[in-house]
Motif scaffolding. Structure first.
Motif, PDB file in Angstrom:
ATOM      1  N   PHE A   3       0.882  -1.193   0.047  1.00 47.05           N
ATOM      2  CA  PHE A   3      -0.123   0.041   0.011  1.00 47.05           C
ATOM      3  C   PHE A   3       0.720   1.248  -0.025  1.00 47.05           C
ATOM      4  O   PHE A   3       0.583   2.019  -0.837  1.00 47.05           O
ATOM      5  N   LEU A   4       2.023   1.303   0.860  1.00 46.19           N
ATOM      6  CA  LEU A   4       2.751   2.450   0.841  1.00 46.19           C
ATOM      7  C   LEU A   4       3.653   2.648  -0.235  1.00 46.19           C
ATOM      8  O   LEU A   4       3.829   3.730  -0.744  1.00 46.19           O
ATOM      9  N   GLY A   5       4.009   1.580  -0.977  1.00 46.78           N
ATOM     10  CA  GLY A   5       4.827   1.486  -2.057  1.00 46.78           C
ATOM     11  C   GLY A   5       4.072   2.112  -3.277  1.00 46.78           C
ATOM     12  O   GLY A   5       4.546   2.773  -4.071  1.00 46.78           O
ATOM     13  N   ALA A   6       2.506   1.863  -3.190  1.00 43.94           N
ATOM     14  CA  ALA A   6       1.967   2.279  -4.419  1.00 43.94           C
ATOM     15  C   ALA A   6       1.353   3.493  -4.166  1.00 43.94           C
ATOM     16  O   ALA A   6       1.542   4.315  -5.107  1.00 43.94           O
ATOM     17  N   LEU A   9       4.999   5.575  -5.287  1.00 46.37           N
ATOM     18  CA  LEU A   9       5.210   5.724  -6.665  1.00 46.37           C
ATOM     19  C   LEU A   9       4.057   6.600  -7.434  1.00 46.37           C
ATOM     20  O   LEU A   9       4.364   7.313  -8.243  1.00 46.37           O
ATOM     21  N   THR A  10       2.858   6.251  -7.065  1.00 41.89           N
ATOM     22  CA  THR A  10       1.844   7.068  -7.605  1.00 41.89           C
ATOM     23  C   THR A  10       2.046   8.602  -7.570  1.00 41.89           C
ATOM     24  O   THR A  10       1.879   9.339  -8.537  1.00 41.89           O
ATOM     25  N   SER A  11       2.586   8.962  -6.371  1.00 43.25           N
ATOM     26  CA  SER A  11       2.739  10.446  -6.085  1.00 43.25           C
ATOM     27  C   SER A  11       3.979  10.751  -6.936  1.00 43.25           C
ATOM     28  O   SER A  11       3.850  12.013  -7.561  1.00 43.25           O
ATOM     29  N   LEU A  30       6.637  -2.852  -5.772  1.00 46.16           N
ATOM     30  CA  LEU A  30       5.615  -2.018  -5.071  1.00 46.16           C
ATOM     31  C   LEU A  30       5.830  -2.161  -3.342  1.00 46.16           C
ATOM     32  O   LEU A  30       6.195  -0.964  -2.931  1.00 46.16           O
ATOM     33  N   SER A  31       6.085  -3.094  -3.083  1.00 42.45           N
ATOM     34  CA  SER A  31       6.347  -3.418  -1.639  1.00 42.45           C
ATOM     35  C   SER A  31       7.875  -2.785  -1.592  1.00 42.45           C
ATOM     36  O   SER A  31       8.111  -2.518  -0.406  1.00 42.45           O
ATOM     37  N   ILE A  32       8.856  -3.274  -2.373  1.00 40.42           N
ATOM     38  CA  ILE A  32      10.211  -2.997  -1.982  1.00 40.42           C
ATOM     39  C   ILE A  32      10.249  -1.164  -1.957  1.00 40.42           C
ATOM     40  O   ILE A  32      10.929  -0.585  -1.146  1.00 40.42           O
ATOM     41  N   GLN A  33       9.567  -0.574  -2.824  1.00 37.75           N
ATOM     42  CA  GLN A  33       9.539   0.904  -2.892  1.00 37.75           C
ATOM     43  C   GLN A  33       9.147   1.576  -1.446  1.00 37.75           C
ATOM     44  O   GLN A  33       9.380   2.759  -1.486  1.00 37.75           O
TER      45      GLN A  33
END
Length: 250
Positions: A3-6, A9-11, A30-33
């Protein structure tokens, strides 16, 4: 972490007018981000929160040893018993949402903290009833508010880091586009050259920097990129186009 990775990256890519989900990031990526969010202050706050949560959720706290331990326990009890003050201040900040930016995340953070502290044994006298409305609903609501706070803070972090990347665009990997046909590329900082009819790749474009590359598609920014009006170019390698990568200016 997903969730936080998404959110991050979206922002981040929204700043460059790109949809992060159209770039084809997988679950693991996404999780690693989400690890981009783990700065030193965040890590320290998480450690303190986990240790405090374990201590506060124990109905009978272990005897405190030493004056420092007793002082910390008295301070913790005082903070817990002031959980209604957290909720009141959080509601007040929520009403002043437009005036507290970019610190809007403090409003849901205080609300969630107050609700969760109110479910600990130190919050009041007597036993806490484990019923739906007295326990499950406040904990669930507090968790949602905390996630809201984390998402707002993470979104702001992604935008800030995108802004920093744009300011230091010249340091990113330089890209040279060679093409058999003329491309509609123009913009401040971008240079187009005609190498002559004898060259297989007749047209060369320089002054570009790589933002990201996904599945043979290069997302490029000109050196004079403006976040308000500057274009983001998407170039597909192959079919008369060759992409060369060079070091950026250090």
């Amino acid at each position: 972490m997903y969730f936080l990775g998404a959110v991050y990256l979206t922002s981040y890519y929204h700043y460059f007018r790109l949809d992060a989900f159209s770039l084809g990031f997988g679950f693991a990526e996404l999780s690693i981000q989400s690890l981009n969010v783990l700065k030193a202050p965040v890590a320290i706050a998480l450690i303190v929160a986990v240790v405090a949560a374990r201590h506060l959720t124990t109905r009978e706290a272990a005897p405190a040893q030493g004056s420092l331990a007793r002082l910390l326990e008295r301070w913790a009890r005082t903070v817990v018993r002031a959980h209604l003050a957290f909720i009141f201040v959080g509601l007040l900040l929520l009403l002043l949402w437009s005036r507290i930016q970019p610190y809007g995340w403090t409003a849901p953070l205080l609300l969630g903290t107050g609700l969760l502290l109110g479910q600990t044994p130190w919050a009041g006298e007597g036993a806490i009833r484990s019923t739906l409305w007295s326990k499950a609903v406040p904990v669930f609501t507090g968790g949602l508010l905390m996630m809201w706070a984390f998402s707002v803070a993470t979104s702001q972090m992604g935008e800030q880091e995108a802004h920093q990347a744009a300011d230091q665009l010249v340091r990113r990997t330089a890209v040279v586009i060679l093409s058999t046909d003329r491309l509609s590329l123009a913009g401040p900082g971008l240079k187009a050259e005609d190498l002559g009819a004898k060259a297989h790749y007749r047209y060369r474009y320089t002054g570009l920097r790589r933002l990201i590359e996904r599945n043979g598609r290069y997302y490029l920014l000109p050196l004079g990129w403006d976040p308000r009006t500057g274009p983001t170019y998407v170039i597909q390698d192959g079919n008369g186009v060759r992409v060369e990568l060079l070091p950026g200016t250090q």
